[in-house]
Design an enzyme around this catalytic site. Structure first.
Site, short mmCIF file in Angstrom:
data_model
loop_
_atom_site.label_atom_id
_atom_site.label_comp_id
_atom_site.label_asym_id
_atom_site.label_seq_id
_atom_site.Cartn_x
_atom_site.Cartn_y
_atom_site.Cartn_z
CG HIS A 1 -2.15 -0.81 1.52
ND1 HIS A 1 -2.32 -1.86 2.27
CD2 HIS A 1 -2.78 -1.59 0.21
CE1 HIS A 1 -3.06 -2.47 1.95
NE2 HIS A 1 -3.70 -2.74 0.50
CD GLU B 1 -1.36 -3.78 9.34
OE1 GLU B 1 -0.57 -2.78 8.84
OE2 GLU B 1 -1.56 -4.79 8.08
#
Length: 430
Positions: free
Chosen positions: A88, A279
């Site tokens: 992303h 993450e």
């Protein structure tokens, strides 16, 4: 006194000019590209640069391969591992940490790093979405600006799914297609994909394939590896809002929130690669002053994670003439998915210490099994399995049996799309 200060200044200047990946500011696409090209010039025997594909905007998808020897080729039984960042485009911390990791692996005198570089080939793609990176905004912690490709595709929802409606190849992002080709060509044992926006280790499955169960057959492996990583970087919490951010857990993706078409499920179910989504920063594009801390927190954890590819068992499946047996797969106990044996006869399987049954399948029919014992070390059990041709050739004229990628208590039908995908793999190898 002056001479000492002058010497320290010289050392500092040398460090800054020769290890400039440790410049704790964000790199744009051009700076990243220049760094990667300069790296292979500085370390030609340890680094090789590949253009995996192009983005919709025409930017190159760079992947650098690192090893103490022959980084430009696959060496028999040397495990292949990969790290990907910036899938992303607005999640940028991972990109920077991977650049620092490249420099660290090539320059460190740490014995663990030397051992890692001697025993594996490490692929690093700092940015999978450089088009999105160019659109992202410094200091933006939570919006979606720059998340998608230029043609508005979320790359972590774009991979083929076993139970979903399959997109035609023309409708799939160029970036996705490039990764799919890369995975087909390189037998990756382990992979991690670095994201931002939370502090969580996300493991398969990302969707509920059978009922409301998201537990994979390798959940024990994923939990151990994920927890080991989290425990090393707990100080990351200081940059999170503990009242609203998801912090410090290892979670199966679908239990967090379900998505279809994730990269980690695709790599795991199709190739048996132990794939994880890391993450690692609650803010997607934080201020530069935290980059040093993020690198300091993650460095040893990133190195240790690469070592996990050395666990378990590896070996060769050969006939009595020491030739690879095509169309063979490895299954450990009843774990799914099965692992496809390479065209050279190689296989790898990450396993925790214990006693297992290793099974060999030819065109879906079991032709061999043996008990193996895995000890608690990063030295894998290395075995060569010789199977005479008379044991399996009579299966050649039988219909191919497809082994379900899912661990179930009963037989489930496999979608037509999976059958077509499997047949396409066979066609591509011929």
């Amino acid at each position: 006194m002056f001479n000492i200060q002058y010497s320290l200044l010289i050392i500092l200047l040398y460090t800054l000019t020769n290890n400039y990946a440790y410049y704790f500011h964000y790199y744009n696409y051009t700076q990243m590209t220049n760094f990667l090209h300069d790296t292979v010039i500085r370390y030609p025997s340890k680094a090789a640069l590949y253009e995996i594909g192009k983005t919709h905007g025409g930017r190159s998808l760079w992947a650098i391969a690192l090893s103490s020897y022959a980084p430009n080729e696959h060496i028999l039984l040397r495990p292949e591992v990969k790290y990907i960042g910036n899938m992303h485009g607005n999640e940028v911390v991972g990109l920077q940490l991977l650049l620092y990791l490249i420099e660290y692996l090539l320059t460190s005198n740490d014995n663990q790093v030397i051992e890692l570089m001697n025993g594996s080939r490490i692929w690093i793609m700092p940015s999978m979405n450089p088009d999105g990176l160019a659109l992202s905004q410094y200091g933006d912690c939570s919006t979606i600006n720059g998340r998608f490709t230029l043609n508005n595709i979320d790359l972590n929802r774009d991979f083929p799914d076993y139970l979903g409606i399959q997109l035609s190849l023309s409708n799939r992002a160029l970036e996705t297609r490039a990764i799919m080709s890369w995975l087909h060509d390189i037998p990756f044992v382990l992979s991690a994909n670095f994201h931002g926006g939370a502090f969580i280790i996300n493991i398969p499955y990302d969707r509920y394939y059978v009922g409301k169960i998201s537990i994979s057959s390798d959940d024990d492996i994923y939990q151990m590896i994920g927890r080991s990583y989290v425990n090393r970087i707990l100080d990351t919490e200081r940059y999170c809002n503990l009242n609203k951010d998801d912090v410090g857990t290892v979670i199966r993706g679908a239990d967090w929130y379900e998505i279809i078409g994730s990269m980690q499920d695709y790599g795991y179910l199709n190739y048996g690669t132990i794939e994880m989504t890391m993450e690692i920063s609650c803010c997607k594009y934080p201020n530069e002053n935290v980059l040093f801390s993020y690198w300091n927190y993650n460095r040893d954890a990133m190195v240790e994670l690469l070592f996990q590819a050395q666990r378990g068992v590896k070996g060769l499946i050969l006939d009595e003439y020491y030739q690879p047996i095509q169309f063979t797969q490895i299954m450990i106990d009843n774990r799914r998915p099965v692992v496809k044996v390479t065209s050279l006869g190689e296989f790898w399987r990450i396993l925790l210490p214990g006693v297992y049954t290793l099974k060999v399948f030819y065109r879906g029919y079991e032709i061999y099994r043996q008990q193996i014992i895995i000890n608690n070390s990063y030295i894998p059990l290395n075995i060569n399995i010789i199977i005479p041709r008379l044991t399996y050739l009579h299966y050649t004229n039988r219909p191919i049996q497809l082994l379900s990628p899912f661990m179930t208590n009963s037989t489930y039908s496999i979608s037509i799309s999976y059958v077509l995908f499997f047949l396409c793999l066979i066609f591509l190898e011929n």
